[in-house]
Design a protein around this motif. Sequence first.
Motif, PDB file in Angstrom:
ATOM      1  N   GLY A  97      27.610  24.269  66.793  1.00  0.00           N
ATOM      2  CA  GLY A  97      29.051  24.490  66.920  1.00  0.00           C
ATOM      3  C   GLY A  97      29.486  25.007  68.278  1.00  0.00           C
ATOM      4  O   GLY A  97      30.618  24.767  68.717  1.00  0.00           O
ATOM      5  N   HIS A  98      28.588  25.704  68.984  1.00  0.00           N
ATOM      6  CA  HIS A  98      28.951  26.250  70.292  1.00  0.00           C
ATOM      7  C   HIS A  98      29.079  25.163  71.357  1.00  0.00           C
ATOM      8  O   HIS A  98      29.597  25.428  72.452  1.00  0.00           O
ATOM      9  N   LEU A  99      28.609  23.952  71.054  1.00  0.00           N
ATOM     10  CA  LEU A  99      28.682  22.859  72.025  1.00  0.00           C
ATOM     11  C   LEU A  99      30.021  22.125  71.996  1.00  0.00           C
ATOM     12  O   LEU A  99      30.315  21.349  72.902  1.00  0.00           O
ATOM     13  N   ARG A 100      30.833  22.372  70.967  1.00  0.00           N
ATOM     14  CA  ARG A 100      32.117  21.664  70.836  1.00  0.00           C
ATOM     15  C   ARG A 100      33.253  22.502  71.398  1.00  0.00           C
ATOM     16  O   ARG A 100      33.259  23.727  71.285  1.00  0.00           O
ATOM     17  N   GLU A 101      34.238  21.824  71.991  1.00  0.00           N
ATOM     18  CA  GLU A 101      35.417  22.519  72.495  1.00  0.00           C
ATOM     19  C   GLU A 101      36.303  22.932  71.322  1.00  0.00           C
ATOM     20  O   GLU A 101      36.517  22.164  70.383  1.00  0.00           O
ATOM     21  N   ARG A 102      36.830  24.144  71.379  1.00  0.00           N
ATOM     22  CA  ARG A 102      37.701  24.659  70.317  1.00  0.00           C
ATOM     23  C   ARG A 102      39.042  25.057  70.919  1.00  0.00           C
ATOM     24  O   ARG A 102      39.117  25.540  72.048  1.00  0.00           O
ATOM     25  N   ARG A 103      40.077  24.897  70.122  1.00  0.00           N
ATOM     26  CA  ARG A 103      41.402  25.361  70.514  1.00  0.00           C
ATOM     27  C   ARG A 103      41.694  26.699  69.847  1.00  0.00           C
ATOM     28  O   ARG A 103      41.100  27.049  68.852  1.00  0.00           O
ATOM     29  N   GLY A 104      42.622  27.444  70.425  1.00  0.00           N
ATOM     30  CA  GLY A 104      43.070  28.664  69.776  1.00  0.00           C
ATOM     31  C   GLY A 104      44.287  28.382  68.911  1.00  0.00           C
ATOM     32  O   GLY A 104      45.030  27.435  69.179  1.00  0.00           O
ATOM     33  N   PRO A 105      44.509  29.148  67.861  1.00  0.00           N
ATOM     34  CA  PRO A 105      43.631  30.212  67.391  1.00  0.00           C
ATOM     35  C   PRO A 105      42.341  29.640  66.795  1.00  0.00           C
ATOM     36  O   PRO A 105      42.340  28.552  66.235  1.00  0.00           O
ATOM     37  N   LEU A 106      41.285  30.432  66.905  1.00  0.00           N
ATOM     38  CA  LEU A 106      39.964  29.998  66.462  1.00  0.00           C
ATOM     39  C   LEU A 106      39.704  30.525  65.052  1.00  0.00           C
ATOM     40  O   LEU A 106      39.749  31.731  64.820  1.00  0.00           O
ATOM     41  N   ALA A 107      39.447  29.615  64.108  1.00  0.00           N
ATOM     42  CA  ALA A 107      39.129  29.985  62.725  1.00  0.00           C
ATOM     43  C   ALA A 107      37.710  29.524  62.423  1.00  0.00           C
ATOM     44  O   ALA A 107      37.414  28.326  62.527  1.00  0.00           O
ATOM     45  N   VAL A 108      36.838  30.460  62.058  1.00  0.00           N
ATOM     46  CA  VAL A 108      35.425  30.172  61.818  1.00  0.00           C
ATOM     47  C   VAL A 108      35.056  30.657  60.429  1.00  0.00           C
ATOM     48  O   VAL A 108      35.488  31.735  60.001  1.00  0.00           O
ATOM     49  N   MET A 210      43.075  40.824  76.403  1.00  0.00           N
ATOM     50  CA  MET A 210      41.622  40.794  76.490  1.00  0.00           C
ATOM     51  C   MET A 210      41.035  40.030  75.312  1.00  0.00           C
ATOM     52  O   MET A 210      41.568  40.055  74.207  1.00  0.00           O
ATOM     53  N   ILE A 211      39.913  39.351  75.565  1.00  0.00           N
ATOM     54  CA  ILE A 211      39.204  38.544  74.563  1.00  0.00           C
ATOM     55  C   ILE A 211      37.826  39.160  74.360  1.00  0.00           C
ATOM     56  O   ILE A 211      37.080  39.364  75.322  1.00  0.00           O
ATOM     57  N   ARG A 212      37.483  39.429  73.113  1.00  0.00           N
ATOM     58  CA  ARG A 212      36.200  40.066  72.807  1.00  0.00           C
ATOM     59  C   ARG A 212      35.058  39.075  73.022  1.00  0.00           C
ATOM     60  O   ARG A 212      35.120  37.919  72.568  1.00  0.00           O
ATOM     61  N   LEU A 213      34.004  39.485  73.698  1.00  0.00           N
ATOM     62  CA  LEU A 213      32.788  38.686  73.807  1.00  0.00           C
ATOM     63  C   LEU A 213      32.047  38.742  72.477  1.00  0.00           C
ATOM     64  O   LEU A 213      31.803  39.824  71.924  1.00  0.00           O
ATOM     65  N   ALA A 214      31.680  37.568  71.942  1.00  0.00           N
ATOM     66  CA  ALA A 214      31.045  37.498  70.623  1.00  0.00           C
ATOM     67  C   ALA A 214      30.249  36.214  70.528  1.00  0.00           C
ATOM     68  O   ALA A 214      30.361  35.313  71.370  1.00  0.00           O
ATOM     69  N   ARG A 215      29.444  36.115  69.475  1.00  0.00           N
ATOM     70  CA  ARG A 215      28.693  34.875  69.175  1.00  0.00           C
ATOM     71  C   ARG A 215      29.037  34.493  67.744  1.00  0.00           C
ATOM     72  O   ARG A 215      28.528  35.078  66.781  1.00  0.00           O
ATOM     73  N   LEU A 216      29.919  33.502  67.591  1.00  0.00           N
ATOM     74  CA  LEU A 216      30.443  33.123  66.282  1.00  0.00           C
ATOM     75  C   LEU A 216      30.185  31.671  65.912  1.00  0.00           C
ATOM     76  O   LEU A 216      30.261  31.322  64.732  1.00  0.00           O
ATOM     77  N   LEU A 217      29.893  30.819  66.901  1.00  0.00           N
ATOM     78  CA  LEU A 217      29.956  29.377  66.681  1.00  0.00           C
ATOM     79  C   LEU A 217      28.597  28.773  66.349  1.00  0.00           C
ATOM     80  O   LEU A 217      28.081  27.888  67.033  1.00  0.00           O
ATOM     81  N   ASP A 218      27.994  29.261  65.267  1.00  0.00           N
ATOM     82  CA  ASP A 218      26.784  28.635  64.740  1.00  0.00           C
ATOM     83  C   ASP A 218      26.676  29.005  63.264  1.00  0.00           C
ATOM     84  O   ASP A 218      27.688  29.333  62.635  1.00  0.00           O
ATOM     85  N   ASP A 219      25.477  28.968  62.701  1.00  0.00           N
ATOM     86  CA  ASP A 219      25.318  29.152  61.255  1.00  0.00           C
ATOM     87  C   ASP A 219      24.838  30.545  60.872  1.00  0.00           C
ATOM     88  O   ASP A 219      24.439  30.765  59.727  1.00  0.00           O
ATOM     89  N   VAL A 220      24.887  31.507  61.806  1.00  0.00           N
ATOM     90  CA  VAL A 220      24.388  32.855  61.544  1.00  0.00           C
ATOM     91  C   VAL A 220      25.563  33.774  61.221  1.00  0.00           C
ATOM     92  O   VAL A 220      26.384  34.071  62.095  1.00  0.00           O
ATOM     93  N   ALA A 221      25.631  34.243  59.985  1.00  0.00           N
ATOM     94  CA  ALA A 221      26.739  35.105  59.570  1.00  0.00           C
ATOM     95  C   ALA A 221      26.565  36.529  60.062  1.00  0.00           C
ATOM     96  O   ALA A 221      27.543  37.202  60.397  1.00  0.00           O
ATOM     97  N   ASP A 222      25.325  37.012  60.086  1.00  0.00           N
ATOM     98  CA  ASP A 222      25.033  38.389  60.506  1.00  0.00           C
ATOM     99  C   ASP A 222      23.871  38.360  61.474  1.00  0.00           C
ATOM    100  O   ASP A 222      22.721  38.221  61.062  1.00  0.00           O
ATOM    101  N   ARG A 223      24.156  38.519  62.756  1.00  0.00           N
ATOM    102  CA  ARG A 223      23.083  38.365  63.752  1.00  0.00           C
ATOM    103  C   ARG A 223      22.572  39.706  64.285  1.00  0.00           C
ATOM    104  O   ARG A 223      21.659  39.740  65.102  1.00  0.00           O
ATOM    105  N   LYS A 224      23.120  40.828  63.822  1.00  0.00           N
ATOM    106  CA  LYS A 224      22.730  42.127  64.383  1.00  0.00           C
ATOM    107  C   LYS A 224      21.226  42.358  64.302  1.00  0.00           C
ATOM    108  O   LYS A 224      20.611  42.850  65.257  1.00  0.00           O
TER     109      LYS A 224
END
Length: 259
Positions: A97-108, A210-224
């Motif tokens: 999912g991180h390879l595709r362009e997304r528009r805002g607002p972003l819903a994941v 400001m935009i929060r830096l995050a990792r959302l665009l894949d299949d991992v719900a909880d990456r901590k």
Amino acid sequence: MTTPRAGCAIDSEGRITFEVPAADGHRLLLRLRPKKGLPEETVHVLGLDPVGEGRARAVLDTDPVLVEGRWDVYLLDGSERTRLRPGPRDLRALVDGHLRERRGPLAVRVPYGTKDGYLAVRAWLRPAHAEVGRVDVTGGTLRFAARLHGASLSDGAEVRLRLRKGEGTVRTLEPLVAEGGRSLSFTVDDESLDTGIWDMFVRPAAEAPMIRLARLLDDVADRKSVFVYPGATAGQTVVRPYYTVDNDLSLEVKRVGSR
């Protein structure tokens, strides 16, 4: 009585198809998990259609847009709820999912199994998004790369580190911008960072939100606990990047030898 299981599959647009054992009059309910001590406020109820072989199917389309949070999944029989356990989950459409362009607002949306063994959906909803890519830890230096979705970088763009309990304490970094203002990289090697947790943001232009830096665009719900990085040691300071419970990227700063 055996707790029923729900299989699910998600497509690249975020549409989720649930399959459960068929039963007359049953529906599917998604409930936004309330914060501790607060009442339940938001639910979505979906109809179930038989698909043969004792199974029924419900589809959660891209509309409605799910509020950011964790949504628990139930089988609804009149007013009686039965929380569902996860069956097979097909998340292949999310992996790249991180390879595709997304528009805002972003819903994941990412379906996942909870720690206590039930089915839930993790949802994020953000006006724009900075997807973290590569994180390099070398000696006393941290290097980060990210890509913007729903925004682009222009004059005055900056990365901001904000001390979570520092009463407005901020460090500003100048990013290296590439790919027409969509990608950025930056380095953190500052020994003067105060101890504590620093949250990380991108300001794409002067005076922009400001935009929060995050990792959302894949299949991992909880990456901590999945993406665990070593710390970078500079002088008497150890700086370790980590993902929060919301998959946002932060820095933990400690002094050498402290726990």
